[in-house]
Design a protein around this motif. Structure first.
Motif, PDB file in Angstrom:
ATOM      1  N   ALA A  75      66.262  30.038  27.884  1.00 60.25           N
ATOM      2  CA  ALA A  75      67.015  29.288  28.170  1.00 60.25           C
ATOM      3  C   ALA A  75      66.812  27.798  27.595  1.00 60.25           C
ATOM      4  N   PHE A  76      65.605  27.486  27.882  1.00 64.59           N
ATOM      5  CA  PHE A  76      65.258  26.161  27.284  1.00 64.59           C
ATOM      6  C   PHE A  76      65.473  25.976  25.908  1.00 64.59           C
ATOM      7  N   PHE A  77      65.262  27.184  25.199  1.00 66.76           N
ATOM      8  CA  PHE A  77      65.522  27.033  23.729  1.00 66.76           C
ATOM      9  C   PHE A  77      67.080  27.668  23.374  1.00 66.76           C
ATOM     10  N   GLU A  78      67.691  27.967  24.350  1.00 65.31           N
ATOM     11  CA  GLU A  78      69.098  28.457  24.152  1.00 65.31           C
ATOM     12  C   GLU A  78      69.285  29.503  23.190  1.00 65.31           C
ATOM     13  N   ILE A  79      68.388  30.250  23.668  1.00 65.03           N
ATOM     14  CA  ILE A  79      68.453  31.704  22.632  1.00 65.03           C
ATOM     15  C   ILE A  79      68.548  33.053  23.551  1.00 65.03           C
ATOM     16  N   ASP A  80      68.540  33.977  23.163  1.00 65.45           N
ATOM     17  CA  ASP A  80      68.779  35.482  23.794  1.00 65.45           C
ATOM     18  C   ASP A  80      67.267  35.715  24.368  1.00 65.45           C
ATOM     19  N   ALA A  81      67.096  36.003  25.560  1.00 67.82           N
ATOM     20  CA  ALA A  81      65.544  36.333  25.847  1.00 67.82           C
ATOM     21  C   ALA A  81      65.020  37.419  25.354  1.00 67.82           C
TER      22      ALA A  81
END
Length: 138
Positions: A75-81
């Motif tokens: 979420a911090f990097f705004e990517i899929d986990a």
């Protein structure tokens, strides 16, 4: 890494460092404090030592943390986990875009260097070198 399954510590560290190096957060390279504060707002604790171990790829299974921490980092990097959870997780589009931009910048630098160093060669030779470098960039 090939195949599905959880990431080992080394690969997780590599991916986290790649994200830090390529995806700016609020216009700058993310710091531990930025990550810690972001996670804390979501009820996830991250100590300095744990973060250091994660980035160094020496976290081990016990310290890797689980899905909550990885989901928070994603979420911090705004990517899929899944990029931080699974070896087969897709490379995030934002990361691909940043890596492509970096590749283009480096190829431009190589072209400029070659042009300066090979300036005394014939225009045809210089054109052929430029063509080869262009193919290498693709």
């Amino acid at each position: 890494m090939n195949g599905a399954g959880p990431l080992d510590s080394e690969e997780l560290g590599r991916r986290l460092n790649l994200l830090l190096d390529t995806i700016p957060h609020d216009g700058t390279r993310a710091t531990y404090a930025m990550v810690r504060d972001f996670l804390a707002e979501r009820g996830i604790s991250l100590s300095q030592s744990r973060w250091t171990y994660l980035l160094a790829g020496r976290a081990g299974e016990r310290v890797n943390g689980g899905r909550d921490l990885m989901a928070g980092l994603a979420a911090f990097f705004e990517i899929d986990a899944t990029y931080l959870l699974d070896r087969a997780g897709p490379i995030p589009e934002a990361l691909e875009q940043q890596l492509e931009l970096l590749r283009q910048v480096r190829m431009r630098e190589v072209r400029l260097y070659a042009t300066r160093k090979l300036g005394s060669v014939s225009p045809e030779t210089l054109q052929e070198i430029t063509r080869i470098l262009g193919e290498a960039a693709d």
